[in-house]
Write a protein that holds these residues in place. Structure first.
Motif, PDB file in Angstrom:
ATOM      1  N   ASP A  63       0.873  -1.172   0.000  1.00 53.87           N
ATOM      2  CA  ASP A  63       0.000   0.000   0.000  1.00 53.87           C
ATOM      3  C   ASP A  63       0.907   1.218   0.000  1.00 53.87           C
ATOM      4  OD1 ASP A  63      -2.257  -1.574   0.129  1.00 53.87           O
ATOM      5  OD2 ASP A  63      -2.859  -0.920   2.146  1.00 53.87           O
ATOM      6  N   ALA A 109      -5.791   1.070   4.793  1.00 56.82           N
ATOM      7  CA  ALA A 109      -7.165   1.585   4.712  1.00 56.82           C
ATOM      8  C   ALA A 109      -7.550   2.473   5.899  1.00 56.82           C
ATOM      9  CB  ALA A 109      -8.149   0.426   4.556  1.00 56.82           C
ATOM     10  N   THR A 112      -7.098   6.313   5.439  1.00 58.45           N
ATOM     11  CA  THR A 112      -7.804   7.008   4.362  1.00 58.45           C
ATOM     12  C   THR A 112      -8.507   8.277   4.836  1.00 58.45           C
ATOM     13  OG1 THR A 112      -8.099   4.922   3.207  1.00 58.45           O
ATOM     14  CG2 THR A 112      -9.506   6.730   2.523  1.00 58.45           C
TER      15      THR A 112
END
Length: 172
Positions: A63, A109, A112
Motif C-alpha cells: 500500500d 485503509a 484514508t
C-alpha cells in the motif's frame, strides 16, 4: 527473456538499469510505461528513447501512503525514533512536494480518512517510480546487504505516528 542485474548492490538513484533490475527481480513489481506492462529491459529502452516517460508500478505488493513533504519528513524522523523492533519504512520523495511511504499490502485503509493523507492500494493503485519525474528513494524497499525485499510495516502502525506528527506541527 533474460534478466539483467545491477552492476553493484544496492543500486544508487542514478543507476537506472540497477533500479529497474531491482524492481523486477528483487521486488517482483510490475513495471508500467505508458499503458503497457514491460520488462526491466523494455523499460530501460523506452526511458532511454524518451526520458520524460513515467515509470509506474501497481500497488499490488504494497500500500502507498502519500502525504505532503513536510509531514512526510517529520513522520520519517519520528519513525526512526520508534520501536526498533519494527522494520524500516521505505519511502519515496517526489519533486512535487509529496512523500510516499510503502507499507504492507491491504493495511493502510484506516489512514484514508486522515487529513492530507492519500492511500493507493491494490492492482488499481499506481505510483511513479524513480527515475521518473524527480522521484528518489529516501529509504530503500530492499535490504542493503543483499538483493532481498525488506519486510514492510503494517500501515495501521502509522496512525498514531501521523497523529503525533500532526499534533506537533500544530503546536510547534
Amino acid at each position: 527473456m533474460t534478466q539483467f542485474q545491477a552492476a553493484h548492490w544496492p543500486p544508487i538513484s542514478r543507476d537506472v538499469p540497477g533500479l529497474l533490475s531491482a524492481y523486477e527481480s528483487v521486488l517482483a513489481w510490475p513495471l508500467i510505461v505508458g499503458s503497457d506492462i514491460v520488462s526491466a529491459r523494455g523499460a530501460l529502452s523506452l526511458l532511454r528513447e524518451s526520458p520524460r516517460l513515467e515509470l509506474q508500478t501497481t500497488c499490488s505488493a504494497f500500500d502507498a501512503v502519500i502525504v505532503p513533504a513536510a509531514l512526510g519528513s517529520d513522520l520519517l524522523v519520528l519513525t526512526d525514533r520508534r520501536d526498533q523492533a519494527l522494520p524500516p519504512l521505505p519511502s519515496l520523495v517526489y519533486g512535487s512536494g509529496e512523500t510516499l511511504l510503502v507499507v504492507a499490502p491491504g493495511t493502510a485503509a484506516p489512514l484514508t480518512g486522515v487529513a492530507g493523507v492519500r492511500v493507493e492500494s491494490g492492482p488499481g493503485g499506481r505510483i511513479a517510480l524513480p527515475p521518473s519525474g524527480g522521484a528518489r528513494w529516501d529509504t530503500w524497499p530492499w535490504a542493503l546487504a543483499e538483493p532481498a525485499p525488506v519486510t514492510l510495516t503494517d500501515g495501521v502502525c502509522l496512525l498514531p505516528l501521523l497523529r503525533t506528527t500532526m499534533a506537533s506541527a500544530l503546536t510547534g
